[in-house]
Design a protein around this motif. Sequence first.
Motif, PDB file in Angstrom:
ATOM      1  N   UNK A 120       0.806  -1.212   0.000  1.00  0.00           N
ATOM      2  CA  UNK A 120       0.000   0.000   0.000  1.00  0.00           C
ATOM      3  C   UNK A 120       0.844   1.270   0.000  1.00  0.00           C
ATOM      4  N   UNK A 121       0.283   2.308  -0.618  1.00  0.00           N
ATOM      5  CA  UNK A 121       0.739   3.662  -0.319  1.00  0.00           C
ATOM      6  C   UNK A 121       0.145   4.020   1.040  1.00  0.00           C
ATOM      7  N   UNK A 122       0.862   4.856   1.771  1.00  0.00           N
ATOM      8  CA  UNK A 122       0.420   5.227   3.112  1.00  0.00           C
ATOM      9  C   UNK A 122       0.382   6.743   3.205  1.00  0.00           C
ATOM     10  N   UNK A 123      -0.647   7.246   3.852  1.00  0.00           N
ATOM     11  CA  UNK A 123      -0.743   8.695   3.973  1.00  0.00           C
ATOM     12  C   UNK A 123      -1.241   9.138   5.325  1.00  0.00           C
ATOM     13  N   UNK A 124      -0.865  10.354   5.680  1.00  0.00           N
ATOM     14  CA  UNK A 124      -1.421  11.038   6.841  1.00  0.00           C
ATOM     15  C   UNK A 124      -2.214  12.232   6.345  1.00  0.00           C
ATOM     16  N   UNK A 125      -3.383  12.398   6.910  1.00  0.00           N
ATOM     17  CA  UNK A 125      -4.297  13.458   6.514  1.00  0.00           C
ATOM     18  C   UNK A 125      -4.696  14.244   7.752  1.00  0.00           C
ATOM     19  N   UNK A 126      -5.111  15.465   7.521  1.00  0.00           N
ATOM     20  CA  UNK A 126      -5.476  16.335   8.639  1.00  0.00           C
ATOM     21  C   UNK A 126      -6.775  17.062   8.307  1.00  0.00           C
ATOM     22  N   UNK A 127      -7.640  17.148   9.293  1.00  0.00           N
ATOM     23  CA  UNK A 127      -8.841  17.967   9.154  1.00  0.00           C
ATOM     24  C   UNK A 127      -8.847  18.988  10.276  1.00  0.00           C
ATOM     25  N   UNK A 128      -8.585  20.225   9.902  1.00  0.00           N
ATOM     26  CA  UNK A 128      -8.555  21.306  10.873  1.00  0.00           C
ATOM     27  C   UNK A 128      -9.959  21.873  11.041  1.00  0.00           C
ATOM     28  N   UNK A 129     -10.205  22.541  12.166  1.00  0.00           N
ATOM     29  CA  UNK A 129     -11.544  23.084  12.415  1.00  0.00           C
ATOM     30  C   UNK A 129     -12.014  23.984  11.274  1.00  0.00           C
ATOM     31  N   UNK A 130     -13.203  23.713  10.754  1.00  0.00           N
ATOM     32  CA  UNK A 130     -13.781  24.529   9.704  1.00  0.00           C
ATOM     33  C   UNK A 130     -13.219  24.289   8.322  1.00  0.00           C
ATOM     34  N   UNK A 131     -12.343  23.305   8.193  1.00  0.00           N
ATOM     35  CA  UNK A 131     -11.714  23.042   6.900  1.00  0.00           C
ATOM     36  C   UNK A 131     -11.980  21.612   6.456  1.00  0.00           C
ATOM     37  N   UNK A 132     -11.765  21.380   5.173  1.00  0.00           N
ATOM     38  CA  UNK A 132     -11.895  20.030   4.656  1.00  0.00           C
ATOM     39  C   UNK A 132     -10.639  19.220   4.974  1.00  0.00           C
ATOM     40  N   UNK A 133     -10.811  17.924   4.953  1.00  0.00           N
ATOM     41  CA  UNK A 133      -9.673  17.045   5.167  1.00  0.00           C
ATOM     42  C   UNK A 133      -8.662  17.233   4.043  1.00  0.00           C
ATOM     43  N   UNK A 134      -7.373  17.254   4.400  1.00  0.00           N
ATOM     44  CA  UNK A 134      -6.325  17.444   3.416  1.00  0.00           C
ATOM     45  C   UNK A 134      -5.215  16.432   3.620  1.00  0.00           C
ATOM     46  N   UNK A 135      -4.559  16.077   2.514  1.00  0.00           N
ATOM     47  CA  UNK A 135      -3.407  15.211   2.602  1.00  0.00           C
ATOM     48  C   UNK A 135      -2.180  16.011   2.971  1.00  0.00           C
ATOM     49  N   UNK A 136      -1.421  15.560   3.965  1.00  0.00           N
ATOM     50  CA  UNK A 136      -0.235  16.292   4.368  1.00  0.00           C
ATOM     51  C   UNK A 136       1.056  15.534   4.054  1.00  0.00           C
ATOM     52  N   UNK A 137       1.010  14.229   4.009  1.00  0.00           N
ATOM     53  CA  UNK A 137       2.194  13.471   3.609  1.00  0.00           C
ATOM     54  C   UNK A 137       1.761  12.091   3.159  1.00  0.00           C
ATOM     55  N   UNK A 138       2.310  11.660   2.034  1.00  0.00           N
ATOM     56  CA  UNK A 138       2.020  10.331   1.510  1.00  0.00           C
ATOM     57  C   UNK A 138       3.304   9.679   1.027  1.00  0.00           C
ATOM     58  N   UNK A 139       3.451   8.399   1.330  1.00  0.00           N
ATOM     59  CA  UNK A 139       4.649   7.662   0.938  1.00  0.00           C
ATOM     60  C   UNK A 139       4.268   6.544  -0.001  1.00  0.00           C
ATOM     61  N   UNK A 140       5.062   6.397  -1.055  1.00  0.00           N
ATOM     62  CA  UNK A 140       4.774   5.385  -2.064  1.00  0.00           C
ATOM     63  C   UNK A 140       5.096   3.993  -1.543  1.00  0.00           C
ATOM     64  N   UNK A 141       4.187   3.064  -1.803  1.00  0.00           N
ATOM     65  CA  UNK A 141       4.427   1.674  -1.481  1.00  0.00           C
ATOM     66  C   UNK A 141       5.240   0.962  -2.544  1.00  0.00           C
ATOM     67  N   UNK A 142       5.578   1.670  -3.617  1.00  0.00           N
ATOM     68  CA  UNK A 142       6.351   1.076  -4.712  1.00  0.00           C
ATOM     69  C   UNK A 142       7.830   1.379  -4.568  1.00  0.00           C
ATOM     70  N   UNK A 143       8.170   2.660  -4.382  1.00  0.00           N
ATOM     71  CA  UNK A 143       9.584   3.033  -4.344  1.00  0.00           C
ATOM     72  C   UNK A 143       9.971   3.855  -3.124  1.00  0.00           C
ATOM     73  N   UNK A 144       9.033   4.078  -2.210  1.00  0.00           N
ATOM     74  CA  UNK A 144       9.343   4.825  -0.998  1.00  0.00           C
ATOM     75  C   UNK A 144       9.407   6.327  -1.183  1.00  0.00           C
ATOM     76  N   UNK A 145       9.063   6.822  -2.372  1.00  0.00           N
ATOM     77  CA  UNK A 145       9.058   8.270  -2.575  1.00  0.00           C
ATOM     78  C   UNK A 145       8.021   8.906  -1.659  1.00  0.00           C
TER      79      UNK A 145
END
Length: 127
Positions: free
Chosen positions: A31-56
């Motif tokens: 899998x690719x893995x990601x961390x997401x954040x939802x701040x008050x009053x805002x939509x959920x956003x992706x903040x960091x994602x790592x590739x499950x293929x090459x680690x980028x």
Amino acid sequence: AQLVESGGGWVQPGGSLRLSCQTAGLTLEYYHIGWFRQSPGKEREGIVCISGIDGAIWYEDSVKGRFTISKDDAAKTVYLEMNSLKLEDTGLYYCALSFRGIRTHQEMCATVSADYWGQGTQVTVSP
């Protein structure tokens, strides 16, 4: 599959926290893995994602140089080290997994798309 985040809490500006995401019922390397954040009053956003293929790794600009993603495949655990925390980092933090063949890790973060989500852990940055 199960994803359980932990490690959130209250921290003063400039402080640090380490979030963990314990997974079960799957092979993390697929899998690719990601961390997401939802701040008050805002939509959920992706903040960091790592590739499950090459680690980028893709980082959202506001967290570059301050946040670091890592994983332990054997322990099936993903981590997010957060340093120099700011007031605007406050929010509910989610980890998520995306099948490698469906989308890239960049697409995962950009479109907030994943196949499995955790329940979230709250991070509050305040004086």
